[in-house]
Write an enzyme that holds these catalytic residues in place. Structure first.
Site, PDB file in Angstrom:
ATOM      1  N   GLU A  10      -0.032  24.871  43.158  1.00 23.68           N
ATOM      2  CA  GLU A  10       0.440  26.237  42.883  1.00 23.68           C
ATOM      3  C   GLU A  10      -0.670  27.088  42.265  1.00 23.68           C
ATOM      4  O   GLU A  10      -1.705  26.579  41.838  1.00 23.68           O
ATOM      5  CB  GLU A  10       1.659  26.189  41.970  1.00 23.68           C
ATOM      6  CG  GLU A  10       1.386  25.491  40.655  1.00 23.68           C
ATOM      7  CD  GLU A  10       1.977  26.221  39.462  1.00 23.68           C
ATOM      8  OE1 GLU A  10       1.999  27.464  39.455  1.00 23.68           O
ATOM      9  OE2 GLU A  10       2.391  25.523  38.524  1.00 23.68           O
ATOM     10  N   LYS A  71       2.799  37.679  39.306  1.00 25.56           N
ATOM     11  CA  LYS A  71       3.401  36.338  39.334  1.00 25.56           C
ATOM     12  C   LYS A  71       4.602  36.382  40.264  1.00 25.56           C
ATOM     13  O   LYS A  71       5.575  37.077  39.971  1.00 25.56           O
ATOM     14  CB  LYS A  71       3.812  35.965  37.902  1.00 25.56           C
ATOM     15  CG  LYS A  71       4.621  34.682  37.763  1.00 25.56           C
ATOM     16  CD  LYS A  71       4.957  34.417  36.291  1.00 25.56           C
ATOM     17  CE  LYS A  71       6.043  33.362  36.141  1.00 25.56           C
ATOM     18  NZ  LYS A  71       6.494  33.210  34.739  1.00 25.56           N
ATOM     19  N   VAL A  91       6.080  27.624  40.923  1.00 26.09           N
ATOM     20  CA  VAL A  91       6.544  26.389  41.556  1.00 26.09           C
ATOM     21  C   VAL A  91       7.574  26.716  42.631  1.00 26.09           C
ATOM     22  O   VAL A  91       7.505  26.198  43.756  1.00 26.09           O
ATOM     23  CB  VAL A  91       7.151  25.423  40.506  1.00 26.09           C
ATOM     24  CG1 VAL A  91       7.913  24.285  41.181  1.00 26.09           C
ATOM     25  CG2 VAL A  91       6.051  24.869  39.606  1.00 26.09           C
ATOM     26  N   ASP A 123      18.211  33.163  30.823  1.00 26.51           N
ATOM     27  CA  ASP A 123      16.870  32.943  31.365  1.00 26.51           C
ATOM     28  C   ASP A 123      16.696  31.492  31.802  1.00 26.51           C
ATOM     29  O   ASP A 123      16.503  30.593  30.980  1.00 26.51           O
ATOM     30  CB  ASP A 123      15.800  33.330  30.329  1.00 26.51           C
ATOM     31  CG  ASP A 123      14.408  33.325  30.945  1.00 26.51           C
ATOM     32  OD1 ASP A 123      14.272  32.937  32.121  1.00 26.51           O
ATOM     33  OD2 ASP A 123      13.455  33.730  30.237  1.00 26.51           O
ATOM     34  N   SER A 125      14.618  29.319  34.895  1.00 32.14           N
ATOM     35  CA  SER A 125      13.596  29.461  35.937  1.00 32.14           C
ATOM     36  C   SER A 125      14.177  29.289  37.337  1.00 32.14           C
ATOM     37  O   SER A 125      15.016  28.415  37.570  1.00 32.14           O
ATOM     38  CB  SER A 125      12.497  28.421  35.727  1.00 32.14           C
ATOM     39  OG  SER A 125      11.540  28.525  36.755  1.00 32.14           O
ATOM     40  N   ALA A 126      13.685  30.111  38.257  1.00 31.95           N
ATOM     41  CA  ALA A 126      14.060  29.957  39.671  1.00 31.95           C
ATOM     42  C   ALA A 126      13.494  28.667  40.247  1.00 31.95           C
ATOM     43  O   ALA A 126      13.868  28.270  41.362  1.00 31.95           O
ATOM     44  CB  ALA A 126      13.576  31.159  40.477  1.00 31.95           C
ATOM     45  N   LYS A 144       8.237  22.229  30.941  1.00 31.80           N
ATOM     46  CA  LYS A 144       7.468  22.699  29.791  1.00 31.80           C
ATOM     47  C   LYS A 144       8.274  22.538  28.494  1.00 31.80           C
ATOM     48  O   LYS A 144       9.465  22.796  28.455  1.00 31.80           O
ATOM     49  CB  LYS A 144       7.035  24.148  30.010  1.00 31.80           C
ATOM     50  CG  LYS A 144       5.856  24.207  30.997  1.00 31.80           C
ATOM     51  CD  LYS A 144       5.318  25.597  31.176  1.00 31.80           C
ATOM     52  CE  LYS A 144       6.103  26.359  32.181  1.00 31.80           C
ATOM     53  NZ  LYS A 144       5.849  25.958  33.580  1.00 31.80           N
TER      54      LYS A 144
HETATM   55  N1  PSU Z   1       2.805  24.360  34.750  1.00 37.07           N
HETATM   56  C1  PSU Z   1       1.779  24.626  33.894  1.00 37.07           C
HETATM   57  N2  PSU Z   1       1.471  25.941  33.665  1.00 37.07           N
HETATM   58  C2  PSU Z   1       2.148  26.982  34.288  1.00 37.07           C
HETATM   59  C3  PSU Z   1       3.221  26.689  35.180  1.00 37.07           C
HETATM   60  C4  PSU Z   1       3.510  25.357  35.372  1.00 37.07           C
HETATM   61  O1  PSU Z   1       1.161  23.694  33.328  1.00 37.07           O
HETATM   62  O2  PSU Z   1       1.815  28.160  34.060  1.00 37.07           O
HETATM   63  C5  PSU Z   1       3.966  27.846  35.862  1.00 37.07           C
HETATM   64  C6  PSU Z   1       4.599  27.394  37.191  1.00 37.07           C
HETATM   65  O3  PSU Z   1       4.143  28.261  38.194  1.00 37.07           O
HETATM   66  C7  PSU Z   1       6.088  27.560  36.968  1.00 37.07           C
HETATM   67  C8  PSU Z   1       6.108  28.724  36.033  1.00 37.07           C
HETATM   68  O4  PSU Z   1       6.793  27.790  38.171  1.00 37.07           O
HETATM   69  O5  PSU Z   1       5.068  28.374  35.109  1.00 37.07           O
HETATM   70  C9  PSU Z   1       7.482  28.910  35.374  1.00 37.07           C
HETATM   71  O6  PSU Z   1       7.670  30.254  35.065  1.00 37.07           O
HETATM   72  P1  PSU Z   1       9.140  30.780  34.687  1.00 37.07           P
HETATM   73  O7  PSU Z   1       9.493  30.029  33.430  1.00 37.07           O
HETATM   74  O8  PSU Z   1       8.998  32.276  34.452  1.00 37.07           O
HETATM   75  O9  PSU Z   1      10.023  30.458  35.852  1.00 37.07           O
HETATM   76 MN    MN Z   2      12.660  33.329  33.503  1.00 41.09          MN
END
Ligand code: PSU
Ligand code: MN
Length: 288
Positions: A10, A71, A91, A123, A125-126, A144
Site C-alpha cells: 500500500e 489519502k 489498505v 469512526d 476504518s473502511a 494499530k
Molecule cells: N499501517 C502502518 N501505517 C499506516 C497504515 C497502516 O503501519 O499509515 C495506513 C493504512 O493505509 C490503513 C490506514 O489503511 O493507515 C488506516 O486509516 P484509517 O484509520 O483512516 O482507516
Molecule cells: Mn476513520
C-alpha cells in the site's frame, strides 16, 4: 501474466504514515525485500488520474514527496481518477485494486479498525468492510494500537474475516508484540499460511485472511512509553479537533515525534518483516 508470485504493497503508509525522508527509503526497502524473497512487489497508488499497480522509482518518489497526494479509501477512487488527481491508497483501496488486478497477497504495517470512542464517533476504518469482501491474504502486525483492539476483533468476527496468528497465540499489538487479546487460530509455517489462502479461494469464503505477525519482544516499543504517548496523543487529537481520515496520520506522527522516532523504528521493522513474510507466502502459494 508471467506466472510469478506478486505481493501488493500500500501507499498511504508512504505518504501519510511515515515522515520524509524515511518514507521513500522504507518504500524502496520493502520492494527490495519482496524481490529478495523471490516475488514481484506491486506498490499501488493513484498518480495524475491513473491507477498504478507497480510503481517506477520516479513514481514512488512522487508518492513520497509530492504535497498533492491525498489519502484515498475505496469511496475516493472513482472521483480521484475522474478528476485526474493523485492519492495514496489505504489498505481498503489497495486491497480492492489488487483484487481486480488478480493479486491476492498483500503486506502492510497495521490494519485500520474501530477507533476508541467509536460508540460516539462511529469512526471505524473502511479497511474492515473492504476485508469482509475480498479474496486476499493480508500480512500485518495486527491492527494499530491507537485503536480499540477488542472492538476491532469483534467486528472482524462479524464481518467474516479470518484472523490467524503467525507463530503466536496472541493478537499482535502493532508497536507491541501482544495486544492483550488472543487469536482464534495460529499457524507456525509459511506453507500453512499459504494453504489457508488457497482453501479460502476454493471455498469462496467472502472474507480476507489476516496473517498477523508480531514484532519481536526485543524490538517492540516500551509499554509504559507506549501507553503514555498514546494517552497524550488521543487528548491532543481531541483538543485539536482532528477527526475522520486525519486521525490515524495525526496519531502516527504524534508517536514518531513524541518517542524521538523510536516508534518509527518499530514501524519500519515490522513493515519489512511483513513484506518478507508476504513474499514467502506468495512463493509458497504458487508452488503448491
Ligand atoms: N499501517 C502502518 N501505517 C499506516 C497504515 C497502516 O503501519 O499509515 C495506513 C493504512 O493505509 C490503513 C490506514 O489503511 O493507515 C488506516 O486509516 P484509517 O484509520 O483512516 O482507516
Ligand atoms: Mn476513520
Amino acid at each position: 501474466k508471467a506466472g510469478k508470485p506478486v505481493v501488493a504493497l500500500e501507499s498511504t503508509i508512504i505518504s501519510h504514515g511515515l515522515p520524509r525522508p524515511s518514507n521513500l527509503e522504507v518504500a524502496l526497502e520493502c520492494e527490495r525485500i519482496v524481490r529478495e524473497a523471490g516475488a514481484v512487489p506491486a506498490t499501488i497508488a493513484l498518480l495524475d488520474g491513473k491507477i498504478l499497480v507497480g510503481l517506477e522509482r520516479a513514481e514512488l518518489e512522487a508518492i513520497a514527496n509530492r504535497d498533492d497526494i491525498s489519502k484515498a479509501s475505496i469511496r475516493d477512487l472513482a472521483i480521484i481518477v475522474a478528476q485526474g488527481k493523485s492519492a495514496a491508497t489505504t489498505v481498503a483501496a489497495t486491497a480492492h485494486i489488487a483484487a481486480i488486478s488478480g493479486i491476492n497477497i498483500f503486506a502492510t504495517g497495521g490494519l485500520g479498525g474501530v477507533h476508541r470512542g467509536a460508540n460516539e464517533s462511529f469512526d471505524e476504518s473502511a479497511d474492515l468492510t473492504a476485508l469482509s469482501q475480498l479474496d486476499m491474504t493480508i500480512v500485518c502486525a495486527g491492527v494499530k494500537s491507537i485503536l480499540d483492539v477488542h472492538a476491532t476483533l469483534e467486528r472482524l468476527e462479524t464481518l467474516g474475516v479470518t484472523v490467524v496468528g503467525f507463530g503466536t497465540d496472541a493478537f499482535p499489538g502493532f508497536y507491541r508484540a501482544d495486544s492483550g487479546f488472543g487469536v482464534p487460530w495460529r499457524v507456525d509455517t509459511v506453507a500453512e499460511a499459504a494453504a489457508i489462502g488457497i482453501q479460502r479461494d476454493a471455498i469462496q469464503a467472502p472474507g480476507a485472511v489476516i496473517i498477523a505477525k508480531p514484532i519481536s519482544e526485543a524490538d517492540q516499543l516500551d509499554l509504559e512509553l507506549h501507553d503514555r504517548v498514546l494517552a497524550q496523543g488521543l487528548a491532543a487529537a481531541d483538543k485539536a479537533g482532528v477527526s475522520g481520515k486525519d486521525v490515524t496520520p495525526f496519531l502516527l506522527d504524534w508517536f514518531h515525534t513524541q518517542t524521538n522516532n523510536q516508534s518509527l523504528e518499530v514501524n519500519v521493522t515490522l513493515i519489512n518483516a511483513n513484506a518478507r513474510l508476504a513474499a514467502e507466502i506468495a512463493v509458497a502459494a504458487l508452488k503448491s
